[in-house]
Design a protein around this motif. Sequence first.
Motif, PDB file in Angstrom:
ATOM      1  N   THR A 118       0.838  -1.187   0.000  1.00 56.18           N
ATOM      2  CA  THR A 118       0.000   0.000   0.000  1.00 56.18           C
ATOM      3  C   THR A 118       0.874   1.239   0.000  1.00 56.18           C
ATOM      4  O   THR A 118       1.850   1.320   0.755  1.00 56.18           O
ATOM      5  N   LYS A 119       0.546   2.186  -0.834  1.00 53.35           N
ATOM      6  CA  LYS A 119       1.339   3.407  -0.904  1.00 53.35           C
ATOM      7  C   LYS A 119       1.254   4.157   0.414  1.00 53.35           C
ATOM      8  O   LYS A 119       0.186   4.381   0.959  1.00 53.35           O
ATOM      9  N   ALA A 120       2.410   4.536   0.922  1.00 57.97           N
ATOM     10  CA  ALA A 120       2.459   5.181   2.230  1.00 57.97           C
ATOM     11  C   ALA A 120       1.834   6.574   2.175  1.00 57.97           C
ATOM     12  O   ALA A 120       2.015   7.326   1.221  1.00 57.97           O
ATOM     13  N   VAL A 121       1.088   6.897   3.213  1.00 56.22           N
ATOM     14  CA  VAL A 121       0.489   8.227   3.330  1.00 56.22           C
ATOM     15  C   VAL A 121       1.572   9.195   3.783  1.00 56.22           C
ATOM     16  O   VAL A 121       2.385   8.882   4.654  1.00 56.22           O
ATOM     17  N   GLU A 122       1.586  10.377   3.191  1.00 55.19           N
ATOM     18  CA  GLU A 122       2.597  11.364   3.544  1.00 55.19           C
ATOM     19  C   GLU A 122       2.520  11.706   5.025  1.00 55.19           C
ATOM     20  O   GLU A 122       1.450  11.808   5.608  1.00 55.19           O
ATOM     21  N   ASN A 123       3.694  11.869   5.646  1.00 49.95           N
ATOM     22  CA  ASN A 123       3.838  12.194   7.071  1.00 49.95           C
ATOM     23  C   ASN A 123       3.389  11.062   7.987  1.00 49.95           C
ATOM     24  O   ASN A 123       3.133  11.282   9.166  1.00 49.95           O
ATOM     25  N   SER A 124       3.297   9.853   7.458  1.00 42.07           N
ATOM     26  CA  SER A 124       2.897   8.717   8.283  1.00 42.07           C
ATOM     27  C   SER A 124       4.125   7.880   8.641  1.00 42.07           C
ATOM     28  O   SER A 124       5.215   8.075   8.108  1.00 42.07           O
ATOM     29  N   ILE A 125       3.921   6.943   9.562  1.00 45.29           N
ATOM     30  CA  ILE A 125       4.938   5.953   9.897  1.00 45.29           C
ATOM     31  C   ILE A 125       4.425   4.615   9.393  1.00 45.29           C
ATOM     32  O   ILE A 125       3.341   4.177   9.772  1.00 45.29           O
ATOM     33  N   SER A 126       5.193   3.952   8.542  1.00 49.39           N
ATOM     34  CA  SER A 126       4.766   2.662   8.009  1.00 49.39           C
ATOM     35  C   SER A 126       5.787   1.593   8.370  1.00 49.39           C
ATOM     36  O   SER A 126       6.988   1.868   8.463  1.00 49.39           O
ATOM     37  N   GLU A 127       5.302   0.382   8.578  1.00 45.18           N
ATOM     38  CA  GLU A 127       6.176  -0.744   8.900  1.00 45.18           C
ATOM     39  C   GLU A 127       6.667  -1.359   7.599  1.00 45.18           C
ATOM     40  O   GLU A 127       5.885  -1.876   6.807  1.00 45.18           O
ATOM     41  N   SER A 128       7.978  -1.309   7.375  1.00 46.92           N
ATOM     42  CA  SER A 128       8.541  -1.867   6.151  1.00 46.92           C
ATOM     43  C   SER A 128       8.579  -3.387   6.195  1.00 46.92           C
ATOM     44  O   SER A 128       8.258  -4.053   5.221  1.00 46.92           O
ATOM     45  N   PHE A 129       8.997  -3.938   7.331  1.00 48.08           N
ATOM     46  CA  PHE A 129       8.923  -5.387   7.497  1.00 48.08           C
ATOM     47  C   PHE A 129       9.072  -5.748   8.968  1.00 48.08           C
ATOM     48  O   PHE A 129       9.567  -4.964   9.778  1.00 48.08           O
TER      49      PHE A 129
ATOM     50  N   SER B 147      17.623   4.363  -1.282  1.00 47.20           N
ATOM     51  CA  SER B 147      17.803   5.432  -2.256  1.00 47.20           C
ATOM     52  C   SER B 147      16.755   6.529  -2.174  1.00 47.20           C
ATOM     53  O   SER B 147      16.909   7.573  -2.795  1.00 47.20           O
ATOM     54  N   ASP B 148      15.664   6.316  -1.418  1.00 45.15           N
ATOM     55  CA  ASP B 148      14.662   7.374  -1.334  1.00 45.15           C
ATOM     56  C   ASP B 148      15.033   8.367  -0.236  1.00 45.15           C
ATOM     57  O   ASP B 148      16.031   8.219   0.473  1.00 45.15           O
ATOM     58  N   ARG B 149      14.203   9.385  -0.069  1.00 42.66           N
ATOM     59  CA  ARG B 149      14.522  10.434   0.914  1.00 42.66           C
ATOM     60  C   ARG B 149      13.965  10.127   2.293  1.00 42.66           C
ATOM     61  O   ARG B 149      14.269  10.824   3.249  1.00 42.66           O
ATOM     62  N   ASN B 150      13.132   9.118   2.395  1.00 40.70           N
ATOM     63  CA  ASN B 150      12.516   8.801   3.681  1.00 40.70           C
ATOM     64  C   ASN B 150      13.522   8.178   4.635  1.00 40.70           C
ATOM     65  O   ASN B 150      14.384   7.398   4.231  1.00 40.70           O
ATOM     66  N   LEU B 151      13.382   8.519   5.908  1.00 39.90           N
ATOM     67  CA  LEU B 151      14.225   7.922   6.941  1.00 39.90           C
ATOM     68  C   LEU B 151      13.608   6.623   7.423  1.00 39.90           C
ATOM     69  O   LEU B 151      12.386   6.445   7.380  1.00 39.90           O
ATOM     70  N   GLU B 152      14.460   5.721   7.881  1.00 35.30           N
ATOM     71  CA  GLU B 152      14.014   4.451   8.446  1.00 35.30           C
ATOM     72  C   GLU B 152      14.624   4.270   9.825  1.00 35.30           C
ATOM     73  O   GLU B 152      15.679   4.848  10.128  1.00 35.30           O
ATOM     74  N   PHE B 153      13.971   3.478  10.652  1.00 34.10           N
ATOM     75  CA  PHE B 153      14.593   3.108  11.927  1.00 34.10           C
ATOM     76  C   PHE B 153      14.271   1.651  12.232  1.00 34.10           C
ATOM     77  O   PHE B 153      13.231   1.126  11.858  1.00 34.10           O
ATOM     78  N   VAL B 154      15.233   1.009  12.896  1.00 34.67           N
ATOM     79  CA  VAL B 154      15.121  -0.408  13.220  1.00 34.67           C
ATOM     80  C   VAL B 154      15.056  -0.558  14.727  1.00 34.67           C
ATOM     81  O   VAL B 154      15.681   0.206  15.475  1.00 34.67           O
ATOM     82  N   THR B 155      14.290  -1.527  15.175  1.00 36.39           N
ATOM     83  CA  THR B 155      14.135  -1.782  16.604  1.00 36.39           C
ATOM     84  C   THR B 155      13.774  -3.245  16.800  1.00 36.39           C
ATOM     85  O   THR B 155      13.530  -3.981  15.836  1.00 36.39           O
ATOM     86  N   LYS B 156      13.755  -3.648  18.029  1.00 36.27           N
ATOM     87  CA  LYS B 156      13.305  -4.990  18.374  1.00 36.27           C
ATOM     88  C   LYS B 156      11.796  -4.958  18.511  1.00 36.27           C
ATOM     89  O   LYS B 156      11.230  -4.020  19.073  1.00 36.27           O
TER      90      LYS B 156
ATOM     91  N   LEU C 214      11.385  -2.939  11.069  1.00 36.46           N
ATOM     92  CA  LEU C 214      11.916  -1.803  10.324  1.00 36.46           C
ATOM     93  C   LEU C 214      10.756  -0.891   9.967  1.00 36.46           C
ATOM     94  O   LEU C 214       9.784  -1.319   9.340  1.00 36.46           O
ATOM     95  N   TYR C 215      10.850   0.362  10.406  1.00 38.39           N
ATOM     96  CA  TYR C 215       9.834   1.367  10.111  1.00 38.39           C
ATOM     97  C   TYR C 215      10.385   2.377   9.116  1.00 38.39           C
ATOM     98  O   TYR C 215      11.599   2.600   9.022  1.00 38.39           O
ATOM     99  N   GLN C 216       9.457   3.020   8.402  1.00 40.75           N
ATOM    100  CA  GLN C 216       9.816   4.125   7.515  1.00 40.75           C
ATOM    101  C   GLN C 216       9.025   5.357   7.910  1.00 40.75           C
ATOM    102  O   GLN C 216       7.817   5.281   8.152  1.00 40.75           O
ATOM    103  N   ILE C 217       9.720   6.488   7.972  1.00 40.33           N
ATOM    104  CA  ILE C 217       9.066   7.772   8.253  1.00 40.33           C
ATOM    105  C   ILE C 217       8.804   8.431   6.906  1.00 40.33           C
ATOM    106  O   ILE C 217       9.734   8.823   6.206  1.00 40.33           O
ATOM    107  N   ASN C 218       7.541   8.533   6.526  1.00 36.52           N
ATOM    108  CA  ASN C 218       7.189   9.015   5.182  1.00 36.52           C
ATOM    109  C   ASN C 218       7.031  10.532   5.173  1.00 36.52           C
ATOM    110  O   ASN C 218       6.350  11.075   6.019  1.00 36.52           O
TER     111      ASN C 218
END
Length: 811
Positions: free
Chosen positions: A467-478, A790-799, A807-811
């Motif tokens: 699903t295309k991520a909504v702008e300014n949302s936090i999405s779970e990459s995996f 390669s995109d401009r969005n930041l990601e963060f990893v956690t347990k 792995l989350y992405q900040i859109n």
Amino acid sequence: MKSHLYFLSIILLITSCKTDRNLKQPSDFIPENATYILKVSNLESLKSNLNNNDLLKKTSETNVYKKLSNIASPIQHFNTNDDVLLCFANDTNDSLQYSIITKYHPSLFNIDSLPDIKVETVKTKSNTYRKTTINNETLYSVIKDSIFIGASNKDFLEQTINIKKPNQELVSLLDSSGNNSQLSVLINNKQNKETLQTTLNDTTGLRNFTNYFLLDVDLQQDDIFINGITKATDSTKSLINVFKNTKPQENQLANITPANSDGFLSFTFDNYNTLKQNLQHFHKKDSLQSNTLLFDNVIETGVIYYGNDQAVVLNSLDKTSTQDALSENELEIETYRQVPIYSFNKPELFYENFTPFINYKSATKYCIIDTFFIFSDSIELLQNIIASHQNSTTLNDRSYYDNIKSRITDEASLMFVSNNVGLKTFIETHIGESIGFNLDNYKSTVIQYIYDSNFSHVNAVIQKGKTKAVENSISESFSLKLSNNILNTPQFVTNHLTHGKDIVVQDIKNNLYLISNTGKVLWKKQLDGAVLGKIEQIDMYKNGRLQLAFATPNRVYVLDRNGKDVSPFPLKFNDNITQPLSVFDYDNNRNYRLLITQGKNILMYDDAGKTVKGFTYKNADDVINHQPQHIRIGRKDYILVKTDNKLHILDRTGKTRVQLKNNYSYSSEAVYLYNGKFTTTSKNGALITIDTQGNTASQNINLTDLHHITSTSKTLVAQSENKLTIKSKTLEMDYGNYSKPEIYYINDKIYVAITDLQSKKIYLFDSQAKSISNFPVYGNSKIELDNIDSDRNLEFVTKGDDNSILLYQIN
């Protein structure tokens, strides 16, 4: 149950005698009648990726999986970093048997601690075997020429070890598989007694298609990517050779295929007459039944599937000439959205000229859209195609198909695209049972064949639509589950091949994992103990290729990109290492210094594993409570070694560079360069600052003895109990168990991250102590924040859960 499915299912579960014959390689023992051969380059990583792939996990609900889970019991207990070959063949009773072949080492087959295990010795006239029974399933095995050979029954084992001459054709093909492929599959169609579909709607079957498939399989969490070759040695009996002497053209049917269709088949050629002659040879006919000028300027032909209806499509280079060839079929039936629909009086023409690719015999109507000529018996389907093209609702307009296009070629001889219904049918056909799981997210699956001289390239993509991520949302990459609970905080490391970031993490059994930023386990390595602190990266060969450097309580490791030890590492130590490995690169010239802390003592090594003789500092007066640090101010280097009662500030040689005028009772927090001064805290929470002259100061900043600090050159962050201070602003948070805060400076912006380990909430703030939108989010450890792709969005990893990483992405 269809035998060719056993090899598909068995890989989901992968999760003594001597002779004089000099066969040294595992591939020398491939059975001549092997139908399927699996080459596994990293068994442990494959197990993890199989367990985490969404589509393959769903198959655990099927009867095939449940039945084979017991059959594969012995295989899943193998432990090796060498290549493993799994060979499958039908015996004289037409029952599928398997053999497993790999280089032998003493810890290859660890089963001593397993319950319900039985090990016996079986002797025959010529050999002595080991018979291992696990969960009522048996593996017969021998060690031959330093090769472990196991098989599902004794007869098949004897057949395997008594091979007089290796099958060079199979061995050569297997050797050509990708060196970096985790799993390669060789299908020997000469031995295949059943028909395996080559596309999702194929009726011709594998036996008529080609002799061999060699496929490299890339398993990711939501995707399966397949690349390889198919080779046909018989030019007249193999369907793939109908594309001989033709050049693939661009597959364009997606431009007019409605997104709500079931998919399409496309085949291309640069010269119809060449294809026509090849099809004649394949059908063993002097000529095809119909002669027509209709196909003379056509470069792509195909079929669009929609329920029980089909539409044949011709893509013409010369629209006018093709239209002229249809001049006797210009009786207009109706007009839909200003597009005329005509009658067609040769409904079996396409079947007669393009079977077995086209089996449709009811093309009684047609319309023209751009350079496409579309034929069908269904007015509704023609109208759907017209409307989709005009409304930009074709398959080519969908983001999920656009994502797939980056993994396939633009030009293919043969290409099939299917929706989730076709994928479901394909799976059910091959497992011989209905499936109850949902495949709705698998909106598009692609298989391609690109003819090239005497073989064809194969590409296939089975991809879960995102699903295309909504702008300014936090999405779970995996979310990735490991076999065991996680021991430490996942962290990012640089991938020097992609210039992105991968993830490294360790489990409670001291297995270290390297995981791609798409959730694929790249390798798994057993260590002697827990990694201390963060893993560093070095470029010890100064060639841009990075290694991982870290310490465990009794080892210092340096691992290459593939998880292999780099000589002369690991270094072994009798006395315990008590702090994480410190890596210094004084002049950023990749002349590394590795500092090992053992209680009060410090050892310094270079990146060749040799002691640095010029470093004279040996030990502190007390136990060192934080790993040694390096700070550079101007052109001077400062090495900081801290105990509970003294801070040593040294030069490169280990001599005192700064003599402190006062010492304190120090906490175990790091030392930072903040506002031009060395900054840390005392045990009771006071802020301690030291200048380069040794002048010291202590400041009360309202911290308790249970506190953490972190800092950049201008921003100080402190946490104590439920209070988080960023610069001069203090936030009162809910009471909880908070991790140490972390500062990240990315794209000219400061981020402050902290996790409440009690409520499992991750908080992210900016430098003004304002919460980033959509935080907090779920997490069970500290995070690491970065831009990992390669995109401009930041990601963060956690347990996540105890055995999973998120792995989350900040859109």
